[in-house]
Scaffold this active site. Structure first.
Site, PDB file in Angstrom:
ATOM      1  CD1 TRP A  37      88.880 -20.224 -27.536  1.00 44.05           C
ATOM      2  CD2 TRP A  37      88.160 -19.638 -25.488  1.00 44.05           C
ATOM      3  NE1 TRP A  37      88.338 -18.967 -27.611  1.00 44.05           N
ATOM      4  CE2 TRP A  37      87.891 -18.579 -26.387  1.00 44.05           C
ATOM      5  CE3 TRP A  37      87.790 -19.502 -24.162  1.00 44.05           C
ATOM      6  CZ2 TRP A  37      87.260 -17.402 -25.969  1.00 44.05           C
ATOM      7  CZ3 TRP A  37      87.165 -18.336 -23.749  1.00 44.05           C
ATOM      8  CH2 TRP A  37      86.903 -17.302 -24.637  1.00 44.05           C
ATOM      9  CG  ASP A 161      89.009 -12.064 -31.659  1.00 47.05           C
ATOM     10  OD1 ASP A 161      89.191 -12.798 -30.665  1.00 47.05           O
ATOM     11  OD2 ASP A 161      89.092 -12.482 -32.822  1.00 47.05           O
ATOM     12  CD  GLU A 384      82.213 -16.627 -35.069  1.00 51.11           C
ATOM     13  OE1 GLU A 384      81.854 -16.243 -36.202  1.00 51.11           O
ATOM     14  OE2 GLU A 384      83.347 -16.401 -34.600  1.00 51.11           O
TER      15      GLU A 384
HETATM   16  C1  DGY Z   1      90.135 -14.499 -35.951  1.00 47.19           C
HETATM   17  O1  DGY Z   1      90.848 -14.735 -36.919  1.00 47.19           O
HETATM   18  O2  DGY Z   1      89.149 -13.755 -35.989  1.00 47.19           O
HETATM   19  C2  DGY Z   1      90.370 -15.178 -34.706  1.00 47.19           C
HETATM   20  O3  DGY Z   1      89.465 -14.835 -33.721  1.00 47.19           O
HETATM   21  C3  DGY Z   1      91.776 -15.048 -34.234  1.00 47.19           C
HETATM   22  O4  DGY Z   1      91.915 -15.990 -33.233  1.00 47.19           O
END
Ligand code: DGY
Length: 417
Positions: A37, A161, A384
């Protein structure tokens, strides 16, 4: 303080510097491969100054599509020891080394935006891409529905995540046999901004299970304890399928069955409404229980074409509570952690997706989303993500999709092309 013009120059340079030849990495060090994405959002940014390169980003992503239609969440084009878990841990079975899970399908939505910027350049590219997008969406419809809502089978699949949505299920997983491994993310970024070891043990345990089952979806459906109907996937697939149908009709392509599929996804989206919370929420598909989380994914409803005054009231309260919203998790919630990834920080690309939905519906909250995103980037650069309480930059720096969102949306005035 940097001016808007120099931020735009910086943003273009980030896209160019993170270009690895046909695909773009999210940021050097922390994420050295092509993410699904991220790439779709990046393509939208490239379209501001290089339309051919925008299409190429999407085409390279689909070069990794599996035979069953799945498009992986990471494509490992060139080995890089700085990232864990790499291709050997995943054991992806596609045409190029990859992970074994997918990510929220925003590619069709971004492809439509890019096509609308220059239809003559885009039409042949989109005609070739369209059946691949269709095959990916069909894969979701075949394997990931729960009462019409779309499920995630790993926290990384939702892209959010360490969101509190997953805490209950993650707690029930006993990561027995996961073994020793070396995390690489915390060598690039402060550990207080990243998921905990408790989370990582379970992330890796789930990857090892998928690899052992050779990513056979039927077997995973039986064995995988992690299956959560999630607003990120549900709203974004619903929206993407609407976009795919619209361009398919305009291009005279075979769209039979798509209107019915959209109706099914609409029903699924309605099942994510948690009446007690008065919010869209994630639901554990194994137990039927709500996760009880108001997240920034709850606010993707407008992008999917759904309005909700109750959801808008939550958004307004959240924007009032923190200066640089939208917080990724309810800032009044007990689990709110302003710097830890998906447990509080604000993400420019999510604000873009939420804002786009609000703008299309001419919602009174729409201008605030664009203004607050512009301000946090103008003051604090292309991080980020950002602490929503004070805007301080967090996670990786010189981040590709934050730069793309600046170029394609946040830096522009509302209503500008
Ligand atoms: C990470 O490695 O933190 C990623 O978000 C996995 O997609």
């Amino acid at each position: 303080m940097l001016t808007q013009v120099s931020r735009s120059e910086e943003a273009r340079n980030i896209l160019i510097q993170n270009d690895r030849g046909g695909y773009t990495i999210p940021t050097a060090g922390l994420y050295p491969y092509q993410w699904n994405w991220d790439s779709a959002i990046t393509a939208m940014g490239f379209a501001e100054f290089d339309i051919g390169r925008a299409w190429q980003e999407l085409e390279t992503l689909f070069s990794g599509q599996w035979a069953d239609g799945m498009v992986p969440h990471i494509l490992f084009h060139k080995a890089d020891a700085g990232y864990f878990p790499g291709p050997d841990v995943w054991g992806g079975t596609g045409p190029i080394p990859s992970s074994g899970i997918t990510q929220p399908p925003v590619a069709a939505t971004m492809a439509r935006l890019i096509w609308n910027k220059d239809r003559s350049a885009g039409t042949p590219r989109l005609k070739t891409l369209w059946p691949k997008l269709r095959a990916w969406h069909t894969w979701f419809l075949k394997w990931r529905l729960d009462q019409g809502a779309v499920c995630v089978t790993h926290p990384w699949e939702a892209g959010r995540d360490n969101a509190p949505d997953w805490d209950g299920v993650m707690e029930r997983i006993d990561p027995v046999g996961v073994g020793e491994y070396e995390r690489r993310d915390t060598s690039h970024v402060d550990g207080s901004m990243r998921p905990t070891k408790h989370d990582y043990d379970r992330y890796i345990w789930l990857v090892q299970m998928g690899n052992r089952l050779k990513w056979d979806q039927a077997k995973l459906l039986e064995e995988n304890p992690f299956r959560i109907a999630d607003p990120t996937m549900t709203f974004l697939l619903l929206r993407a399928h609407r976009d795919l149908l619209a361009v398919g009709e305009e291009l005279g392509l075979q769209t039979a069955g798509m209107a019915e599929e959209i109706a099914l996804l609409e029903k699924g989206a309605a099942t994510l409404w948690n009446p007690e919370l008065k919010s869209y929420d994630s639901r554990d598909a194994k137990t039927g229980l709500w996760t009880g989380c108001i997240s920034n994914a709850s606010y993707l409803c407008w992008l999917a074409g759904l309005d909700s005054p109750d959801q808008a009231a939550h958004l307004e309260r959240s924007l009032e509570r923190v200066k640089f919203g939208v917080a990724s998790y309810d800032p009044t919630g007990e689990k709110f952690d302003s710097k830890r990834y998906w447990r509080g920080p604000t993400w420019a690309f999510m604000n873009f997706l939420i804002g786009l939905g609000l703008e299309e519906q001419q919602h009174p909250l729409a201008p605030r989303l664009r203004a607050v995103t512009r301000e946090v980037i103008r003051q604090h650069g292309f991080a980020e993500y950002f602490d929503p309480t004070d805007g301080s930059p967090a996670g990786g720096q010189s981040f590709t999709w934050t730069a793309a969102v600046w170029l394609g949306w946040a830096s522009k005035d509302l209503g500008a092309a």
